[in-house]
Write an enzyme that holds these catalytic residues in place. Structure first.
Site, PDB file in Angstrom:
ATOM      1  CD  GLU A 192      -3.095  -1.017   2.138  1.00 36.40           C
ATOM      2  OE1 GLU A 192      -4.236  -1.393   1.840  1.00 36.40           O
ATOM      3  OE2 GLU A 192      -2.815  -0.555   3.270  1.00 36.40           O
ATOM      4  CD  GLU A 232      -4.006  -5.223   2.361  1.00 38.28           C
ATOM      5  OE1 GLU A 232      -4.706  -4.557   3.170  1.00 38.28           O
ATOM      6  OE2 GLU A 232      -2.774  -5.169   2.319  1.00 38.28           O
TER       7      GLU A 232
END
Length: 274
Positions: free
Chosen positions: A166, A265
């Site tokens: 991320e 995710e």
């Protein structure tokens, strides 16, 4: 022709999709073979810790069964594991992840590593340089990323590897801050990518950005890099609860880049009681 994106919601810990553009028109009158791959994946990074507690698992028929066998019976083909550089205990450590990966490979699971390049969680809000690399210059940090990633490839050799987790704000901040040090941000990623390619050209490399909304600026920036998969996250709490809007965001990415898209995710409610 407008490209379309295919996706499937898989409700089990982690929902993961790999999708490639489908082509409905003939090109040079030659048939195009299917190139889609589904990663039916769960992230069980905590399993080695849970396993030490001696807990038992039951399959859907209530029969005590080995947890990994339950995953196999439910068509899970890939296991996602996070890797921290020097964590405070064994959890997500190199030793634990290498050992667990070996066990999983013996069961014919594919291994997907999310390398945080940090001693703990790395995400859009924090990308902390490992203590072992503290105060390193950009040049030394590039070399450290290369050597560390080379070690990962040599000893674990995953099927998929995320160069960062991320990384919306960058990687190894402040050295690789995406706003103030774009060149260094790209250089650090390139160092990790080179280590992967130099060891195994078959390993799929993922660049993982959390938010998919208005993500073109990010993936335009990393376009020169040699990678295979666009990873995005989808948490309704932060990214909105409008599934058609999320689908549209994925379609924009799918139409703009050649890489396959992976929903890396997600979260979903297991109860509506609170």
């Amino acid at each position: 022709m407008k490209n379309t994106i295919k996706y499937l919601l898989l409700i089990f810990l982690f929902l993961v999709i790999s999708c490639k553009k489908s082509i409905s028109e003939e090109i040079d009158e030659k048939p195009i073979p299917p190139i889609e791959t589904f990663y039916n994946t769960v992230d069980i990074s905590y399993y080695p810790t849970i396993q030490k507690k001696g807990l038992s698992f039951l399959n859907r028929n209530g029969v005590q069964t080995d947890f990994l066998q339950i995953l196999k019976e439910n068509n899970v083909n890939t296991i996602r594991l996070r890797l921290w550089h020097s964590p405070k205990d064994e959890h997500a450590s190199f030793k634990e992840v290498a050992s667990f990966s070996k066990e999983l490979k013996q069961l014919n699971f594919k291994i997907w590593l999310t390398v945080h390049y940090s001693d703990s969680w790395a995400d859009p809000g924090k990308q902390v340089i490992p203590i072992a690399w503290k105060n390193a210059s950009y040049t030394i940090l590039k070399d450290s990323v290369y050597k560390y990633t080379s070690k990962i490839m040599a000893e674990i050799n995953p099927d998929i590897i995320q160069v960062g987790n991320e990384i919306d704000a960058g990687i190894l901040l402040p050295i690789g801050n995406i706003d103030t040090n774009k060149t260094q941000f790209l250089g650090l990623l390139e160092s990790g990518i080179s280590a992967v390619r130099n060891h195994n050209s078959d390993t799929k490399i993922m660049i993982h950005k959390a938010a998919s909304k208005n993500a073109n600026w990010f993936f335009d920036l990393v376009k020169p890099l040699d990678y295979d998969l666009i990873g995005v996250s989808y948490y309704p709490k932060w990214h909105g609860k409008d599934l058609p809007a999320f689908k549209n965001q994925l379609e924009i990415l799918d139409n703009s880049y050649t890489q396959s898209i992976v929903l890396a995710e997600t979260s979903y409610p297991f109860t509506l009681d609170w």
